[in-house]
Scaffold this active site. Sequence first.
Site, short mmCIF file in Angstrom:
data_model
loop_
_atom_site.label_atom_id
_atom_site.label_comp_id
_atom_site.label_asym_id
_atom_site.label_seq_id
_atom_site.Cartn_x
_atom_site.Cartn_y
_atom_site.Cartn_z
N ILE A 1 0.76 -1.04 0.10
CA ILE A 1 0.01 0.04 0.01
C ILE A 1 0.98 1.35 0.08
O ILE A 1 0.60 2.33 -0.94
CB ILE A 1 -0.96 0.15 1.31
CG1 ILE A 1 -2.04 -1.09 1.09
CG2 ILE A 1 -1.47 1.42 1.33
CD1 ILE A 1 -2.78 -1.33 2.22
N SER B 1 -6.99 -0.49 9.69
CA SER B 1 -7.16 -1.88 9.19
C SER B 1 -8.90 -1.98 9.29
O SER B 1 -9.23 -1.75 10.57
CB SER B 1 -6.62 -3.01 9.72
OG SER B 1 -7.04 -4.28 9.22
N TYR C 1 -3.00 -6.81 17.92
CA TYR C 1 -2.97 -5.96 16.56
C TYR C 1 -4.41 -5.47 16.19
O TYR C 1 -4.48 -4.15 15.94
CB TYR C 1 -2.52 -6.84 15.31
CG TYR C 1 -2.50 -6.32 13.98
CD1 TYR C 1 -1.62 -5.34 13.55
CD2 TYR C 1 -3.59 -6.46 13.01
CE1 TYR C 1 -1.37 -4.89 12.23
CE2 TYR C 1 -3.59 -5.85 11.90
CZ TYR C 1 -2.39 -5.24 11.55
OH TYR C 1 -2.54 -4.55 10.32
N LYS D 1 -4.96 -1.35 15.91
CA LYS D 1 -5.87 -0.58 14.72
C LYS D 1 -7.19 0.11 15.05
O LYS D 1 -7.44 1.20 14.49
CB LYS D 1 -5.98 -1.66 13.72
CG LYS D 1 -4.83 -2.43 12.96
CD LYS D 1 -4.04 -1.07 12.44
CE LYS D 1 -2.59 -1.64 11.51
NZ LYS D 1 -2.10 -0.50 10.79
N THR E 1 -1.07 -7.93 -0.40
CA THR E 1 0.36 -7.50 -0.19
C THR E 1 0.98 -8.72 0.55
O THR E 1 0.55 -9.67 0.95
CB THR E 1 0.23 -6.12 0.57
OG1 THR E 1 -0.17 -6.66 2.16
CG2 THR E 1 -0.74 -5.21 0.02
#
Length: 257
Positions: free
Chosen positions: A24, A149, A162, A166, A197
């Site tokens: 990204i 995210s 995580y 976010k 990705t």
Amino acid sequence: MSSNRASRNLSQKVAVITGSTKGIGLAVARRLAQDGAHVVISSRRQQNVDSAVAMLQGEGLSVTGTVCHVGKAEDREQLVAKALEHNGGVDFLVCVAGVNPLVGSTLGATEEVWDKILDVNVKAPALLLSRLLPHMENRGGGSVVLVSSIVGYLPMPKLGAYNTSKTALLGLTKSLALELAPKNIRVNCLVPGVINTDFVQVEEKTPHLLPGFKEIFGLQRFGEPEDCAGLVSFLCSSDASYITGENIAVAGYSPKL
């Protein structure tokens, strides 16, 4: 590159992008440069920086780069210094760099894991912006794009710490937008869904993390990095001059009202 209005939209502007040698970040760097900005790219490895800079300069784009581990204060200072080399100011900051060192339960995360995730994903964007702020003010304003995210809204099993980092970025966007509005600095947040990705390749090896995604996708595919780039360019442009504090999902579906 055509010489239409869009290609001149960001001319004379300087953009700093973290985590921008692949995925990204690289797509955003290419798009902002195509739209006229000088772009300062960065990531943790010199080899990756050199190769991305060479590639984008080979496309005729105005790009420089430096190594920056966003969790390290000295690296953040180096990134600011590199950005100021171009013409003494910064207009845009896009914070793409993020880490996820653990696939496991939230309460199974060690203090070291928590520190790494929160330092890089949440604290670093705020600390980097604090260093760039005077240089954005000198330009009469600017635009900041944080990158969260979809798991900030819809947590994924085994990504607890995580997920939490976010979600924190969604709140950081709101707080910074409020604080910086009087300085004419807008702060918005890109919220990617499952984008094709390197980061996703890891999760493909643990397919239980992506259960039944086709059932909730409105668009029956994973996203591509380029799907995110146009939105960031728009948020940096004068077309978005009355938009701040927004968390915008690019996910093939909407996770909220």
